[in-house]
Design a protein around this motif. Sequence first.
Motif, PDB file in Angstrom:
ATOM      1  N   SER A 177       4.451  63.754  69.942  1.00 19.51           N
ATOM      2  CA  SER A 177       4.938  62.774  68.985  1.00 19.51           C
ATOM      3  C   SER A 177       4.584  63.158  67.545  1.00 19.51           C
ATOM      4  O   SER A 177       3.521  63.717  67.276  1.00 19.51           O
ATOM      5  CB  SER A 177       4.322  61.416  69.329  1.00 19.51           C
ATOM      6  N   VAL A 178       5.472  62.797  66.620  1.00 17.57           N
ATOM      7  CA  VAL A 178       5.216  62.963  65.193  1.00 17.57           C
ATOM      8  C   VAL A 178       3.983  62.144  64.802  1.00 17.57           C
ATOM      9  O   VAL A 178       3.161  62.586  63.990  1.00 17.57           O
ATOM     10  CB  VAL A 178       6.459  62.525  64.377  1.00 17.57           C
ATOM     11  N   ILE A 179       3.827  60.993  65.394  1.00 10.65           N
ATOM     12  CA  ILE A 179       2.683  60.121  65.109  1.00 10.65           C
ATOM     13  C   ILE A 179       1.374  60.818  65.491  1.00 10.65           C
ATOM     14  O   ILE A 179       0.376  60.713  64.774  1.00 10.65           O
ATOM     15  CB  ILE A 179       2.826  58.771  65.850  1.00 10.65           C
ATOM     16  N   THR A 180       1.383  61.556  66.594  1.00 11.91           N
ATOM     17  CA  THR A 180       0.202  62.286  67.043  1.00 11.91           C
ATOM     18  C   THR A 180      -0.209  63.328  66.013  1.00 11.91           C
ATOM     19  O   THR A 180      -1.371  63.407  65.608  1.00 11.91           O
ATOM     20  CB  THR A 180       0.478  62.961  68.404  1.00 11.91           C
ATOM     21  N   VAL A 181       0.747  64.134  65.546  1.00 15.52           N
ATOM     22  CA  VAL A 181       0.448  65.177  64.568  1.00 15.52           C
ATOM     23  C   VAL A 181       0.046  64.564  63.236  1.00 15.52           C
ATOM     24  O   VAL A 181      -0.887  65.044  62.580  1.00 15.52           O
ATOM     25  CB  VAL A 181       1.643  66.141  64.405  1.00 15.52           C
ATOM     26  N   ARG A 182       0.703  63.482  62.831  1.00 14.23           N
ATOM     27  CA  ARG A 182       0.335  62.806  61.579  1.00 14.23           C
ATOM     28  C   ARG A 182      -1.126  62.381  61.634  1.00 14.23           C
ATOM     29  O   ARG A 182      -1.872  62.559  60.667  1.00 14.23           O
ATOM     30  CB  ARG A 182       1.237  61.600  61.328  1.00 14.23           C
ATOM     31  N   ARG A 183      -1.555  61.832  62.757  1.00 15.98           N
ATOM     32  CA  ARG A 183      -2.939  61.388  62.899  1.00 15.98           C
ATOM     33  C   ARG A 183      -3.903  62.574  62.780  1.00 15.98           C
ATOM     34  O   ARG A 183      -4.936  62.469  62.120  1.00 15.98           O
ATOM     35  CB  ARG A 183      -3.134  60.693  64.245  1.00 15.98           C
ATOM     36  N   VAL A 184      -3.563  63.696  63.411  1.00 11.50           N
ATOM     37  CA  VAL A 184      -4.405  64.892  63.325  1.00 11.50           C
ATOM     38  C   VAL A 184      -4.532  65.348  61.876  1.00 11.50           C
ATOM     39  O   VAL A 184      -5.631  65.586  61.374  1.00 11.50           O
ATOM     40  CB  VAL A 184      -3.837  66.032  64.198  1.00 11.50           C
ATOM     41  N   TYR A 185      -3.403  65.467  61.183  1.00 11.15           N
ATOM     42  CA  TYR A 185      -3.423  65.920  59.793  1.00 11.15           C
ATOM     43  C   TYR A 185      -4.231  64.947  58.933  1.00 11.15           C
ATOM     44  O   TYR A 185      -5.013  65.376  58.087  1.00 11.15           O
ATOM     45  CB  TYR A 185      -2.001  66.056  59.252  1.00 11.15           C
ATOM     46  N   GLN A 186      -4.069  63.648  59.148  1.00 11.51           N
ATOM     47  CA  GLN A 186      -4.810  62.662  58.363  1.00 11.51           C
ATOM     48  C   GLN A 186      -6.315  62.760  58.626  1.00 11.51           C
ATOM     49  O   GLN A 186      -7.124  62.703  57.686  1.00 11.51           O
ATOM     50  CB  GLN A 186      -4.315  61.250  58.667  1.00 11.51           C
ATOM     51  N   ASP A 187      -6.693  62.908  59.894  1.00 10.46           N
ATOM     52  CA  ASP A 187      -8.114  63.014  60.239  1.00 10.46           C
ATOM     53  C   ASP A 187      -8.740  64.253  59.604  1.00 10.46           C
ATOM     54  O   ASP A 187      -9.836  64.189  59.037  1.00 10.46           O
ATOM     55  CB  ASP A 187      -8.312  63.078  61.764  1.00 10.46           C
ATOM     56  N   LEU A 188      -8.046  65.402  59.695  1.00  8.97           N
ATOM     57  CA  LEU A 188      -8.588  66.643  59.145  1.00  8.97           C
ATOM     58  C   LEU A 188      -8.583  66.628  57.615  1.00  8.97           C
ATOM     59  O   LEU A 188      -9.442  67.233  56.985  1.00  8.97           O
ATOM     60  CB  LEU A 188      -7.833  67.849  59.696  1.00  8.97           C
ATOM     61  N   GLU A 189      -7.632  65.902  57.039  1.00 14.26           N
ATOM     62  CA  GLU A 189      -7.642  65.752  55.579  1.00 14.26           C
ATOM     63  C   GLU A 189      -8.831  64.893  55.156  1.00 14.26           C
ATOM     64  O   GLU A 189      -9.507  65.198  54.170  1.00 14.26           O
ATOM     65  CB  GLU A 189      -6.328  65.140  55.094  1.00 14.26           C
TER      66      GLU A 189
END
Length: 130
Positions: free
Chosen positions: A51-63
């Motif tokens: 899911s796009v939501i899954t990747v968005r969460r990863v990018y947000q967490d790592l940011e």
Amino acid sequence: MWLPINLNENSAEPMYHQIEVQLRALIISGQLANGTLLPSIRELAQMLKCSVITVRRVYQDLEAEGLLRTRQGTGTFVASVQEEERDRHRTAAVVEAMEAAIDAGLRVQLARSEMERIFEQVMNDRWKES
């Protein structure tokens, strides 16, 4: 850009966590250099079949951890990570994995001596492989 991220759909570990742990490791180990442009959220989601939501969460967490930075209209990049910060992340990743292994041993009621024997065996096997 291709990223060497492997997902296990049968794992009890959530998909976002698998992606986050592996992407963090690529950054911390230096395999993804400072300033590297990452795939867009949509592109990575398609590559990983998630899911796009899954990747968005990863990018947000790592940011939020300071490992990524996003520039509106340009993309998401690997952030500049100081050596001491890199070392802190590396140590934290290993401690987390070791805590999980110890928890697994405790759940199946392994004795401390058995856990230590397994740890030594696995460490010796891994060092021979590298």
